[in-house]
Design a protein around this motif. Structure first.
Motif, PDB file in Angstrom:
ATOM      1  N   UNK A 191     -14.901   0.631 -12.525  1.00 22.91           N
ATOM      2  CA  UNK A 191     -14.207   0.277 -13.762  1.00 22.91           C
ATOM      3  C   UNK A 191     -14.639  -1.102 -14.279  1.00 22.91           C
ATOM      4  N   UNK A 192     -15.625  -1.703 -13.630  1.00 32.35           N
ATOM      5  CA  UNK A 192     -16.186  -2.983 -14.079  1.00 32.35           C
ATOM      6  C   UNK A 192     -15.163  -4.113 -14.092  1.00 32.35           C
ATOM      7  N   UNK A 193     -14.393  -4.189 -13.006  1.00 29.43           N
ATOM      8  CA  UNK A 193     -13.391  -5.241 -12.822  1.00 29.43           C
ATOM      9  C   UNK A 193     -13.856  -6.143 -11.679  1.00 29.43           C
ATOM     10  N   UNK A 194     -13.604  -7.466 -11.744  1.00 29.83           N
ATOM     11  CA  UNK A 194     -13.964  -8.338 -10.615  1.00 29.83           C
ATOM     12  C   UNK A 194     -13.293  -7.873  -9.318  1.00 29.83           C
ATOM     13  N   UNK A 195     -13.985  -8.018  -8.210  1.00 22.26           N
ATOM     14  CA  UNK A 195     -13.429  -7.624  -6.924  1.00 22.26           C
ATOM     15  C   UNK A 195     -12.535  -8.725  -6.338  1.00 22.26           C
ATOM     16  N   UNK A 196     -11.492  -8.387  -5.509  1.00 28.53           N
ATOM     17  CA  UNK A 196     -11.107  -7.054  -5.185  1.00 28.53           C
ATOM     18  C   UNK A 196      -9.836  -6.657  -5.938  1.00 28.53           C
ATOM     19  N   UNK A 197      -9.868  -5.427  -6.403  1.00 28.14           N
ATOM     20  CA  UNK A 197      -8.778  -4.922  -7.227  1.00 28.14           C
ATOM     21  C   UNK A 197      -8.731  -3.410  -7.102  1.00 28.14           C
ATOM     22  N   UNK A 198      -7.568  -2.883  -6.713  1.00 23.88           N
ATOM     23  CA  UNK A 198      -7.388  -1.436  -6.619  1.00 23.88           C
ATOM     24  C   UNK A 198      -6.025  -1.066  -7.172  1.00 23.88           C
ATOM     25  N   UNK A 199      -5.947   0.075  -7.821  1.00 18.04           N
ATOM     26  CA  UNK A 199      -4.676   0.571  -8.334  1.00 18.04           C
ATOM     27  C   UNK A 199      -4.099   1.561  -7.319  1.00 18.04           C
ATOM     28  N   UNK A 200      -2.825   1.406  -7.041  1.00 16.47           N
ATOM     29  CA  UNK A 200      -2.143   2.192  -6.005  1.00 16.47           C
ATOM     30  C   UNK A 200      -1.040   2.988  -6.682  1.00 16.47           C
ATOM     31  N   UNK A 201      -1.174   4.322  -6.627  1.00 14.27           N
ATOM     32  CA  UNK A 201      -0.212   5.210  -7.283  1.00 14.27           C
ATOM     33  C   UNK A 201       0.671   5.901  -6.252  1.00 14.27           C
ATOM     34  N   UNK A 202       1.975   5.762  -6.446  1.00 13.76           N
ATOM     35  CA  UNK A 202       2.946   6.479  -5.621  1.00 13.76           C
ATOM     36  C   UNK A 202       4.009   7.049  -6.564  1.00 13.76           C
ATOM     37  N   UNK A 203       4.136   8.363  -6.647  1.00 12.67           N
ATOM     38  CA  UNK A 203       5.137   8.950  -7.544  1.00 12.67           C
ATOM     39  C   UNK A 203       6.548   8.558  -7.108  1.00 12.67           C
ATOM     40  N   UNK A 204       7.477   8.648  -8.032  1.00 13.08           N
ATOM     41  CA  UNK A 204       8.849   8.218  -7.767  1.00 13.08           C
ATOM     42  C   UNK A 204       9.424   8.844  -6.502  1.00 13.08           C
ATOM     43  N   UNK A 205       9.112  10.115  -6.262  1.00 15.91           N
ATOM     44  CA  UNK A 205       9.717  10.832  -5.130  1.00 15.91           C
ATOM     45  C   UNK A 205       9.353  10.216  -3.788  1.00 15.91           C
ATOM     46  N   UNK A 206       8.185   9.527  -3.727  1.00 10.33           N
ATOM     47  CA  UNK A 206       7.716   8.998  -2.451  1.00 10.33           C
ATOM     48  C   UNK A 206       7.855   7.487  -2.304  1.00 10.33           C
ATOM     49  N   UNK A 207       8.279   6.816  -3.341  1.00  8.00           N
ATOM     50  CA  UNK A 207       8.410   5.360  -3.255  1.00  8.00           C
ATOM     51  C   UNK A 207       9.384   4.910  -2.164  1.00  8.00           C
ATOM     52  N   UNK A 208      10.473   5.640  -1.908  1.00  6.98           N
ATOM     53  CA  UNK A 208      11.355   5.228  -0.798  1.00  6.98           C
ATOM     54  C   UNK A 208      10.695   5.270   0.571  1.00  6.98           C
ATOM     55  N   UNK A 209       9.573   6.009   0.696  1.00  3.84           N
ATOM     56  CA  UNK A 209       8.883   6.091   1.986  1.00  3.84           C
ATOM     57  C   UNK A 209       8.122   4.816   2.307  1.00  3.84           C
ATOM     58  N   UNK A 210       7.775   4.045   1.276  1.00  6.63           N
ATOM     59  CA  UNK A 210       6.962   2.843   1.473  1.00  6.63           C
ATOM     60  C   UNK A 210       7.828   1.611   1.281  1.00  6.63           C
ATOM     61  N   UNK A 211       8.501   1.214   2.326  1.00  5.13           N
ATOM     62  CA  UNK A 211       9.450   0.108   2.228  1.00  5.13           C
ATOM     63  C   UNK A 211       8.761  -1.246   2.272  1.00  5.13           C
ATOM     64  N   UNK A 212       7.582  -1.310   2.876  1.00  5.67           N
ATOM     65  CA  UNK A 212       6.918  -2.595   3.053  1.00  5.67           C
ATOM     66  C   UNK A 212       5.532  -2.604   2.417  1.00  5.67           C
ATOM     67  N   UNK A 213       5.169  -3.758   1.902  1.00  7.09           N
ATOM     68  CA  UNK A 213       3.795  -3.979   1.494  1.00  7.09           C
ATOM     69  C   UNK A 213       2.977  -4.315   2.743  1.00  7.09           C
ATOM     70  N   UNK A 214       1.693  -4.565   2.554  1.00  3.80           N
ATOM     71  CA  UNK A 214       0.835  -4.982   3.656  1.00  3.80           C
ATOM     72  C   UNK A 214       0.120  -6.268   3.245  1.00  3.80           C
ATOM     73  N   UNK A 215       0.461  -7.414   3.788  1.00  2.45           N
ATOM     74  CA  UNK A 215       1.494  -7.638   4.801  1.00  2.45           C
ATOM     75  C   UNK A 215       2.898  -7.543   4.201  1.00  2.45           C
ATOM     76  N   UNK A 216       3.885  -7.439   5.079  1.00  2.00           N
ATOM     77  CA  UNK A 216       5.276  -7.483   4.630  1.00  2.00           C
ATOM     78  C   UNK A 216       5.516  -8.830   3.957  1.00  2.00           C
ATOM     79  N   UNK A 217       6.158  -8.794   2.786  1.00  2.00           N
ATOM     80  CA  UNK A 217       6.344 -10.039   2.050  1.00  2.00           C
ATOM     81  C   UNK A 217       7.776 -10.140   1.526  1.00  2.00           C
ATOM     82  N   UNK A 218       7.993 -10.999   0.541  1.00  2.00           N
ATOM     83  CA  UNK A 218       9.334 -11.347   0.102  1.00  2.00           C
ATOM     84  C   UNK A 218      10.122 -10.163  -0.464  1.00  2.00           C
TER      85      UNK A 218
END
Length: 457
Positions: A238-265
């Protein structure tokens, strides 16, 4: 009326600049270096450089003002811009540094019970396979791998997926999640990811799409595809400076991902008796879902690449738009690789239905005798099992040192291959030059220069 190959490859930007060598001037390359390996690390046009630097300068000029109050609003603009490209609700999209981080975020958040399996394919990206191994070492999860060597047919992959799920279930287990690519890294081939997402849905398996080679490369309509998780690098195609990625999680699955990596505020611990309520030290960014806010501040990194999404999309529109870019890159990769294969007297890696080459990455077999290489390696004290990798690594370094280029090479299926990338700043003449260069390189391999590996690497 169908558009001819010549017409597709003769495309110009809206300002009249011809794709290929003319457009290459709008990138930041060393004028003496020919980049034939866009797929590994990507790049971005010169027009984005002042925008990219501006965000970095703002963060330095007034750190707290920018990071706490300005950055979240700009991040929302980036999420909104890419939501239109991917056809997905903005609230299902967040940014992470790269696709590997996204896959790790999914696997490290899921709770695995005894008997639950992670299914993956033979051509999984190496770092992701190691992530799977780590999860099986630290949780009750088990792994099951579909083994094969390309070329295989899409139908075969779907059948094998279904068979593996059935095999696990017959033994009393359950495939909890399957990981697969849009386009495999090495060898560079397209997977039937749309059909695999559907197969996962039919088998009640969570689908995790590693679209490292996704947005800007193959068409992705997330409303139509509806994967359970998908992460796609923006800094590759997509010709964007590195590093950059888009992360898609539909509403139904967002409760499954409680933490980022690393866990943050943004992480919210489960309530326990006597535990004090925790809150983020960063300002609230409005009424956005907690899941979205969780990913806004994840440690301190340079987030400027995330903010370049609108400018990158605008630049791509200025040279013709997504369909024009995709048509050019796909066609160039296919026709260019065919020309190189003709020059080398070899073949392009594809299946009988031609689905593997429906992308911007493509592989050409190198005219090298493996048995002869093994003999030369034995005389030099190089073990048979190491010859494939030693030759590959020698070619990689020599291409940079002696030819001012880089073509991703690999030893796969008992042969050496060159993986090419189709890109807007390349043209057929570049592939023809690459073919001549590979001829020279292969002759040097045949002479055994690579056996003096310690002096070259």
């Amino acid at each position: 009326m169908a558009t001819s190959t010549k017409d597709v490859l003769d495309v110009r930007t809206k300002k009249g600049v011809k794709f290929g060598k003319e457009l290459r001037k709008e990138f930041l390359f060393d004028e003496n270096f020919l980049n034939l390996n866009h797929g590994s690390f990507g790049t971005y046009p010169r027009a984005l450089l002042p925008i990219f630097r501006s965000f970095q300068d703002q963060a330095e000029a007034r750190p707290d003002h920018f990071i706490r109050y300005v950055y979240p609003k700009l991040l929302d603009e980036s999420r909104e811009a890419i939501s239109k490209v991917l056809n997905a609700p903005t609230e299902t999209l967040v940014f992470v540094p790269n696709a590997t981080t996204g896959v790790n975020t999914v696997l490290r958040n899921l709770t695995f019970q005894p008997g639950e399996h992670i299914l993956y394919f033979a051509t999984i990206y190496g770092a992701c396979e190691k992530t799977v191994t780590y999860i099986t070492e630290t949780t009750p999860a088990e792994a099951i791998k579909i083994e094969y060597t390309y070329p295989v047919e899409d139908d075969w992959l779907i059948d094998e997926f279904n068979a593996k799920v059935k095999e696990v279930e017959a033994q009393g287990g359950k495939v909890k999640i399957a990981i697969f690519e849009t386009v495999v890294s090495m060898p560079g081939v397209r997977m039937p990811f749309e059909r695999l997402v559907q197969a996962c849905r039919e088998k009640d398996v969570l689908s995790c799409v590693d679209a490292a080679h996704g947005v800007g490369h193959v068409e992705i309509d997330l409303q139509k595809l509806d994967p359970d998780f998908l992460v796609s690098n923006c800094h590759k195609w997509l010709h964007v400076p590195r590093g950059c990625a888009i992360f898609h999680v539909p509403f139904r699955n967002q409760p499954l991902l409680r933490s980022t990596l690393p866990t943050s505020h943004g992480f919210m611990p489960l309530p326990k008796p006597g535990m004090a309520t925790t809150s983020s030290p960063l300002p609230s960014s409005g009424n956005k879902p907690a899941w979205v806010q969780n990913f806004e501040f994840v440690g301190t990194i340079d987030n400027a690449p995330y903010l370049c999404i609108p400018a990158a999309i605008k630049w791509r529109e200025s040279i013709g738009g997504e369909q024009v870019i995709r048509d050019y890159c796909w066609t160039l990769a296919k026709e260019g690789a065919k020309r190189v294969a003709d020059m080398l007297g070899t073949e392009v890696l594809d299946n009988s239905t031609g689905t593997l080459t429906r992308c911007c990455l493509i592989n050409v077999k190198l005219p090298l005798d493996v048995n002869r290489a093994v003999e030369m390696g034995a005389h030099a004290g190089i073990e048979k099992e190491k010859v494939g990798i030693v030759v590959r690594d020698w070619m990689s370094k020599v291409m940079i040192d002696d030819y001012n280029t880089f073509i991703q090479s690999l030893f796969y299926g008992g042969a050496w291959w060159a993986r090419f990338s189709g890109q807007v700043y390349l043209e057929m003449a570049d592939f023809e030059w690459a073919g001549e260069t590979l001829k020279k390189l292969c002759k040097r391999v045949e002479k055994g220069e690579w056996t003096a590996v310690e002096s070259k690497l």
